[in-house]
Design a protein around this motif. Structure first.
Motif, PDB file in Angstrom:
ATOM      1  N   ASN A 169       0.852  -1.201   0.000  1.00 49.34           N
ATOM      2  CA  ASN A 169       0.000   0.000   0.000  1.00 49.34           C
ATOM      3  C   ASN A 169       0.885   1.249   0.000  1.00 49.34           C
ATOM      4  OD1 ASN A 169      -2.654   1.096   0.052  1.00 49.34           O
ATOM      5  ND2 ASN A 169      -2.349   1.647   2.189  1.00 49.34           N
ATOM      6  N   ALA A 170       1.379   1.611  -1.191  1.00 49.34           N
ATOM      7  CA  ALA A 170       2.350   2.698  -1.293  1.00 49.34           C
ATOM      8  C   ALA A 170       2.136   3.457  -2.593  1.00 49.34           C
ATOM      9  CB  ALA A 170       3.775   2.141  -1.223  1.00 49.34           C
ATOM     10  N   VAL A 179       6.076   6.607  -0.890  1.00 47.39           N
ATOM     11  CA  VAL A 179       5.189   7.042   0.184  1.00 47.39           C
ATOM     12  C   VAL A 179       4.366   5.842   0.646  1.00 47.39           C
ATOM     13  CG1 VAL A 179       3.368   8.644   0.859  1.00 47.39           C
ATOM     14  CG2 VAL A 179       5.060   9.325  -0.871  1.00 47.39           C
ATOM     15  N   TYR A 180       4.642   5.369   1.859  1.00 49.12           N
ATOM     16  CA  TYR A 180       3.875   4.256   2.419  1.00 49.12           C
ATOM     17  C   TYR A 180       2.666   4.810   3.162  1.00 49.12           C
ATOM     18  CZ  TYR A 180       7.867   1.323   1.272  1.00 49.12           C
ATOM     19  OH  TYR A 180       8.850   0.654   0.595  1.00 49.12           O
ATOM     20  N   LYS A 181       1.510   4.191   2.937  1.00 47.30           N
ATOM     21  CA  LYS A 181       0.248   4.712   3.466  1.00 47.30           C
ATOM     22  C   LYS A 181      -0.322   3.769   4.520  1.00 47.30           C
ATOM     23  CE  LYS A 181      -0.581   7.061  -0.909  1.00 47.30           C
ATOM     24  NZ  LYS A 181      -1.491   7.323  -2.039  1.00 47.30           N
ATOM     25  N   ASP A 182      -0.706   4.361   5.643  1.00 50.07           N
ATOM     26  CA  ASP A 182      -1.275   3.583   6.743  1.00 50.07           C
ATOM     27  C   ASP A 182      -2.798   3.541   6.668  1.00 50.07           C
ATOM     28  OD1 ASP A 182       1.258   3.099   7.753  1.00 50.07           O
ATOM     29  OD2 ASP A 182       1.255   4.943   8.945  1.00 50.07           O
ATOM     30  N   TYR A 183      -3.349   3.778   5.522  1.00 49.29           N
ATOM     31  CA  TYR A 183      -4.791   3.696   5.291  1.00 49.29           C
ATOM     32  C   TYR A 183      -4.996   3.078   3.911  1.00 49.29           C
ATOM     33  CZ  TYR A 183      -3.793   7.802   2.435  1.00 49.29           C
ATOM     34  OH  TYR A 183      -3.263   8.663   1.499  1.00 49.29           O
ATOM     35  N   ASP A 195     -10.803   4.561   3.919  1.00 44.44           N
ATOM     36  CA  ASP A 195     -10.445   3.790   5.120  1.00 44.44           C
ATOM     37  C   ASP A 195     -11.140   2.433   5.141  1.00 44.44           C
ATOM     38  OD1 ASP A 195      -8.602   5.504   6.460  1.00 44.44           O
ATOM     39  OD2 ASP A 195     -10.266   6.822   6.952  1.00 44.44           O
ATOM     40  N   THR A 247      -5.902   4.047  -3.248  1.00 43.20           N
ATOM     41  CA  THR A 247      -4.585   3.433  -3.056  1.00 43.20           C
ATOM     42  C   THR A 247      -4.456   2.107  -3.809  1.00 43.20           C
ATOM     43  OG1 THR A 247      -5.288   2.348  -1.000  1.00 43.20           O
ATOM     44  CG2 THR A 247      -4.285   4.536  -0.809  1.00 43.20           C
ATOM     45  N   GLU A 289      -1.817   4.603  -8.015  1.00 37.43           N
ATOM     46  CA  GLU A 289      -2.030   3.466  -7.129  1.00 37.43           C
ATOM     47  C   GLU A 289      -0.949   2.409  -7.356  1.00 37.43           C
ATOM     48  OE1 GLU A 289      -6.027   2.029  -7.372  1.00 37.43           O
ATOM     49  OE2 GLU A 289      -6.916   4.010  -7.009  1.00 37.43           O
TER      50      GLU A 289
END
Length: 490
Positions: free
Chosen positions: A336-337, A347-351, A371, A405, A427
């Motif tokens: 998920n980046a 850019v790593y995404k926490d959502y 989310d 994403t 994405e």
């Protein structure tokens, strides 16, 4: 000289807003009001289509519609006035200044006009002079006037022309006057045409001055331009770039052009085409495939349809595929980046904003569930059902299609086994869910008829190497083969 503050306050102009993220234009699909209709603050007056979606526009004024500046099917730049509203219709008749028309100071001896019928005015042409008698104003000091040729030269200089050309606008002919040709008045100066028609003529290489207008008040229409383009194409020399037109068929051949339809590429389809080309030639795609027995998942779908907690919700195989994808992403968060080319960073995404590709009459769109990784199964089902219903109605907002994403595309609903999906721009991965079919399958040492599907995962090889992509796809398949892993892994 601009309109007085009181006049401007009465006639409020509503401009085409930027309903997306930096969009520059939108096409007017439908007007819900006409001149003379009463409107209230917040009332939807028209529907427009941007490069992302169809959007309804509410008017921010109370009053009576005075003028619609563009018709349906016209593409309008953001910031252009599309409708004007008389916010004080009880104050008596008055003519509101047309959008973009320059207001010139009246000569001292000019008479004040009484209200008459409105004449269409194009941007840059000014208002046509009225033939109605006016009452004289109070005497003013005489002002030296310029000869007609000097006025024309000044007007040409203001318009940035190399040679002085008189600005002539079509004038309504009084009943008592001799018949006049509005076309001649239009063509004597700059040809009258709306901006989209001018752009069409420019793209086709047609000189507007050579076209005989057929529109009202001597205005050149799209049909006039296309009619002029056909003979121009036939007369062009070999090898010269010419507009696409139907060439006469040779004797004994079939005229295929008469059986072809040409539709302008615009709106959602145009944006989708540009995005897919950019994605295909920017992100290095890798696609992997896996075939999996989903018999247990299909049984679970039927059980969930009877579950009271899922009552009224859309329960289908896509719901469990989405949940399996989210579980696999939680186990491999590096997927998920996003690639930041400008800063040369990952850019790593926490959502997870899970996109769902949806086919609509206006083209393919990819709205996403924000989310999605935090949703319970009932919440995910509710969001998925709402997303699909809104997309089919053509009401998806631009905000719903931004920030995705990863994406799922369900090609199985068309009976397709699988494909090689192209990444949605920005994405990291897209999962294609193929058709579920009964196939012979080795199950517990015996060949049996089982429900089988094929999954395809495309990913950006700058972000995801073969090992990581393979692990993600294998985990999605493992959950669908044994859906109890939704509990043990989730």
């Amino acid at each position: 000289m601009t309109a007085s503050p009181a006049r401007a306050q009465r006639f409020r102009e509503f401009k085409m807003p930027d309903v997306g993220e930096g969009l520059t234009e939108a096409e007017i699909l439908k007007w819900y009001v006409q001149p003379g209709d009463t409107v209230t603050d917040g009332q939807v007056v028209c529907e427009v289509e941007t490069a992302k979606a169809a959007v309804e526009l509410p008017i921010p004024y109370d009053g009576v519609v005075h003028e619609l500046n563009f018709g349906e099917g016209v593409t309008v730049d953001v910031g252009t006035v599309i409708i004007s509203v008389d916010t004080d219709p009880g104050a008596g008749p008055a003519a509101a200044p047309s959008a973009g028309a320059p207001q010139e100071a009246a000569p001292a001896a000019e008479e004040e006009a009484e209200p008459q019928g409105r004449q269409a005015v194009l941007v840059g042409y000014g208002a046509a002079p009225s033939s109605t008698k006016r009452r004289a104003r109070k005497p003013q000091p005489a002002v030296p006037t310029q000869p007609e040729s000097a006025s024309a030269a000044l007007q040409a200089e203001l318009n940035g022309r190399a040679t002085p050309t008189p600005m002539i606008t079509p004038v309504p002919v009084p009943v008592t006057a001799a018949p006049a040709a509005p076309v001649a008045a239009a063509t004597a100066g700059r040809p009258l045409a709306k901006p989209p028609v001018r752009k069409l003529a420019k793209d086709l290489g047609i000189d507007l001055a050579t076209i005989t207008p057929t529109g009202p008040d001597g205005i050149i229409t799209r049909e006039d331009v296309h009619a002029a383009a056909a003979p121009a194409a036939a007369a062009a020399p070999v090898g010269a770039p010419v507009p696409v037109a139907a060439a006469p068929a040779e004797p004994g051949t079939v005229d295929t052009a008469a059986r072809e339809r040409r539709v302008p590429v615009k709106g959602v389809r145009k944006a989708t085409a540009q995005a897919m080309v950019a994605s295909a030639f920017t992100a290095p795609h890798v696609t992997e495939f896996i075939t999996v027995d989903v018999t247990r998942t299909m049984k679970l779908v039927q059980e969930l349809k009877q579950d009271p907690d899922m009552a009224g919700l859309r329960v289908n195989p896509l719901l469990l595929v989405a949940k399996a994808f989210l579980v696999a992403l939680r186990r491999h968060p590096e997927v998920n980046a996003a690639w930041d080319e400008a800063h040369q960073e990952i850019v790593y995404k926490d959502y997870v904003n899970l996109g769902i590709a949806a086919a609509t009459p206006r083209g393919l769109i990819v709205p996403n569930i924000k989310d999605a990784g935090t949703k319970t199964l009932p919440q995910l089902a509710a969001d998925l059902g709402e997303l699909i219903a809104t997309a089919r109605e053509g009401k998806t907002s631009p905000a719903a299609m931004s920030g995705g994403t990863v994406t799922i595309t369900n090609v199985g609903v068309f009976g397709v086994d699988t494909g090689t999906p192209i990444l949605n721009p920005g994405e990291s991965a897209i999962l294609a869910f193929g058709a579920v079919k009964l196939q012979p399958w080795v199950h517990k040492g015996k060949v049996k008829a089982r429900q089988v599907t094929t999954l395809a995962l495309s990913f950006d090889h700058r972000l995801i190497d073969g090992e990581l992509g393979s692990k993600l796809l294998a985990d999605v398949a493992a959950v669908l083969e044994r859906p109890k892993r939704l509990i043990t892994w989730g």
